[in-house]
Design a protein around this motif. Structure first.
Motif, PDB file in Angstrom:
ATOM      1  N   LYS A  21      -2.309  -8.779   1.294  1.00  0.00           N
ATOM      2  CA  LYS A  21      -2.734  -7.539   0.639  1.00  0.00           C
ATOM      3  C   LYS A  21      -2.026  -6.315   1.224  1.00  0.00           C
ATOM      4  O   LYS A  21      -1.581  -5.430   0.483  1.00  0.00           O
ATOM      5  CB  LYS A  21      -4.234  -7.395   0.779  1.00  0.00           C
ATOM      6  N   THR A  22      -1.943  -6.271   2.540  1.00  0.00           N
ATOM      7  CA  THR A  22      -1.294  -5.106   3.174  1.00  0.00           C
ATOM      8  C   THR A  22       0.185  -5.017   2.793  1.00  0.00           C
ATOM      9  O   THR A  22       0.725  -3.938   2.528  1.00  0.00           O
ATOM     10  CB  THR A  22      -1.426  -5.183   4.706  1.00  0.00           C
TER      11      THR A  22
ATOM     12  N   ASN B 199       0.587  -3.870  -0.790  1.00  0.00           N
ATOM     13  CA  ASN B 199       0.420  -2.413  -0.906  1.00  0.00           C
ATOM     14  C   ASN B 199       1.694  -1.666  -0.496  1.00  0.00           C
ATOM     15  O   ASN B 199       2.079  -0.670  -1.096  1.00  0.00           O
ATOM     16  CB  ASN B 199      -0.752  -1.949  -0.043  1.00  0.00           C
TER      17      ASN B 199
ATOM     18  N   LYS C 240       4.183   0.700  -2.836  1.00  0.00           N
ATOM     19  CA  LYS C 240       4.628   2.043  -2.472  1.00  0.00           C
ATOM     20  C   LYS C 240       6.139   2.178  -2.648  1.00  0.00           C
ATOM     21  O   LYS C 240       6.648   3.199  -3.103  1.00  0.00           O
ATOM     22  CB  LYS C 240       4.235   2.356  -1.029  1.00  0.00           C
TER      23      LYS C 240
END
Length: 568
Positions: free
Chosen positions: A377-378, A381, A385
């Motif tokens: 998930k990190t 993300n 970006k």
């Protein structure tokens, strides 16, 4: 007929020597030549009075030109025309002078010569004088002098003066000395004629010198129009008859140029209007600070009015040449500016294309990675970006390409002013945020489209916005507003910056005028904006107050005929 002169002893005066000196004085024609000639007459024994009356038409300012001798026998006076009413109160001697001056006496009258000279050796004896219509009998001469002669002084064919000679002795005049006196009158006439010729030549020399100086001043291309007009106005008085009290003023487009601070004291003036392209733009005035006697046109010579017209025509030519030179410099600067814009556009396009390829790869690989289901998930993300930043960068590149795209000035299209603002506003959003400027956009929806050149209107928009931002160095509010007003599209750009002074307002549309530091502005931005909008039959209004801000309103007509002009 003229009476026989008495046989008197020969005078010690030598005529040949006197005439030699008189001719010399008359030839030099200095301002004191009359004084010197009359001084020679004083050498005659028993000649107790000498008066020379010079016609005001011959020399309008006799007292100024020829100083009188206050403590001697002679006087130089100005002879003015006498009205019929004033003639009634004249003495018989004054009436006699008047008739001799105007040659109203028949030459066969007693006491008169064939040349019109009068002489009597006994003033107690009454006279008989024949006029053109009648005979006046028993005219007494009331005077203390016993012998009097009145001799006309001819300059050319007209009487320029009369010479009055008087003695307290009877039988003073003899055939010998009277011939000397008549010859003296002829020499005085030659001297006056010579003096007038010299004076006229001097006036012409002054006029030519003035015109030559004006040409020299105008030929200095390094001087501004204001500097040229100020130098010209300082030289104009030097060409006028009374140089020491002459003053000049040039008025052009509301600006004043004076040769002296006391021009307001001038009560006698002559003027010629400055007309350029059939429009009166000002005038040239010359005046005297003191009242002067009447000449050809008031106190002025007719040649001086002709000279003033020539000077004014020269000034008109200088102004037109300066306008042509200014237009040439403006065109050169516009061409350089267009060339710089084209170079910047090409460079921007090249850089954008160079960046576009690696950015496409970054965006493509980011999207491929995001398709993987095993991403944490990190990490997902972070990749999102990267994708978002890449999309933003691609949009910036697209806008840069759009901004650098050039169009022909003649190419027009249906244009929505609101769309034009949206497409170009992104350029200034970051700048406004950095400069602490609040950006407000108020659009009237569904505005009619106009037929215009997109590049031109974009240039107007960007110039006005840049000026507004630069006026708010300490932050403020920038408001861009569109509306429909009186069959015009209205674009309003309002800032809360430093505003403009009255002097700045007068010059904002003049070429090369700028309030910015050297190297920061060309002084052409607002001029070009005004020319572009004028080419669409539109106009620009502005309101400004120092320390409160400025508003520019651009009006573009809806009924603009796209065939009538090709644009700026």
């Amino acid at each position: 007929m003229f009476p026989n002169f008495p046989q008197l002893p020969h005078s010690k005066v030598k005529p040949s020597l006197i005439f030699h000196k008189m001719f010399h004085y008359a030839a030099t024609a200095n301002n004191n030549f009359l004084e010197k000639i009359l001084n020679l007459l004083e050498t005659f024994p028993d000649l107790d009075g000498i008066k020379l009356y010079i016609s005001s038409e011959t020399l309008p300012n006799t007292k100024k030109i020829f100083p009188q001798k206050m403590n001697g026998k002679f006087e130089i006076l100005q002879y003015n025309p006498i009205s019929d009413k004033a003639k009634k109160s004249l003495s018989s001697l004054e009436k006699l002078k008047e008739k001799i001056f105007w040659a109203h006496i028949k030459q066969d009258s007693s006491n008169f010569t064939q040349t019109g000279s009068f002489c009597t050796n006994n003033t107690s004896r009454a006279l008989d004088i024949k006029n053109s219509r009648s005979v006046e009998k028993d005219i007494p001469l009331s005077t203390k002098f016993k012998s009097i002669a009145i001799i006309p002084v001819l300059s050319g064919k007209r009487c320029a003066a009369i010479l009055e000679l008087a003695s307290l002795s009877k039988n003073f005049f003899s055939a010998i000395n009277f011939e000397i006196f008549e010859n003296t009158a002829q020499i005085i006439g030659l001297g006056i004629n010579n003096w007038q010729t010299h004076s006229e030549l001097n006036e012409r020399v002054k006029e030519l010198s003035c015109l030559q100086k004006i040409n020299t001043i105008a030929g200095d291309s390094s001087k501004s129009l204001s500097e040229i007009l100020q130098e010209i106005v300082e030289f104009i008085p030097l060409a006028w008859q009374y140089t020491d009290i002459a003053a000049a003023k040039i008025i052009f487009d509301g600006s004043y140029y004076c040769s002296a601070k006391n021009f307001k004291k001038c009560k006698q003036k002559q003027e010629v209007f400055i007309i350029i392209n059939k429009k009166t733009r000002g005038k040239v005035e010359v005046g005297y600070t003191k009242l002067m006697p009447k000449s050809d046109e008031g106190p002025f010579l007719k040649e001086e009015m002709s000279l003033l017209k020539i000077i004014t025509r020269q000034i008109e030519f200088i102004i037109e040449q300066k306008n042509i030179e200014q237009d040439r410099l403006l065109l050169q600067e516009q061409l350089r500016h267009a060339d710089r814009l084209a170079t910047i556009g090409q460079l921007s396009s090249s850089i954008a294309h160079e960046l576009n390829e690696p950015l496409t790869n970054i965006l493509g690989y980011s999207q491929l990675i995001l398709k993987s289901k095993s991403l944490k998930k990190t990490l997902r993300n972070d990749i999102l970006k990267i994708e978002k930043s890449s999309m933003h960068a691609r949009e910036v590149i697209r806008r840069v390409l759009l901004f650098s795209k050039t169009h022909s000035a003649n190419k027009k299209e249906a244009l929505d002013i609101n769309t034009l603002i949206k497409e170009n506003l992104y350029i200034f959003e970051a700048i406004c945020e950095k400069e602490n400027i609040k950006l407000i956009v108020k659009e009237q929806i569904k505005l009619p489209v106009i037929n215009a050149n997109k590049t031109q209107l974009k240039q107007v928009l960007i110039n006005l916005i840049v000026n507004a931002i630069q006026a708010m160095s300490k932050g403020g509010t920038l408001e861009i507003k569109t509306s429909l007003k009186n069959k015009h599209i209205l674009l309003s750009i309002k800032d809360t910056g430093i505003g403009m002074s009255e002097d700045v307002k007068k010059n904002i549309f003049k070429p090369f005028f700028t309030t910015k530091k050297s190297g920061e502005g060309t002084g052409l931005g607002l001029l070009v904006c005004n020319e572009i909008i004028s080419s669409y039959n539109g106009f620009i209004l502005y309101k400004s107050k120092e320390n409160y801000g400025t508003t520019f309103e651009v009006f573009i007509p809806l009924n603009y005929d796209k065939e009538s002009k090709d644009g700026f």
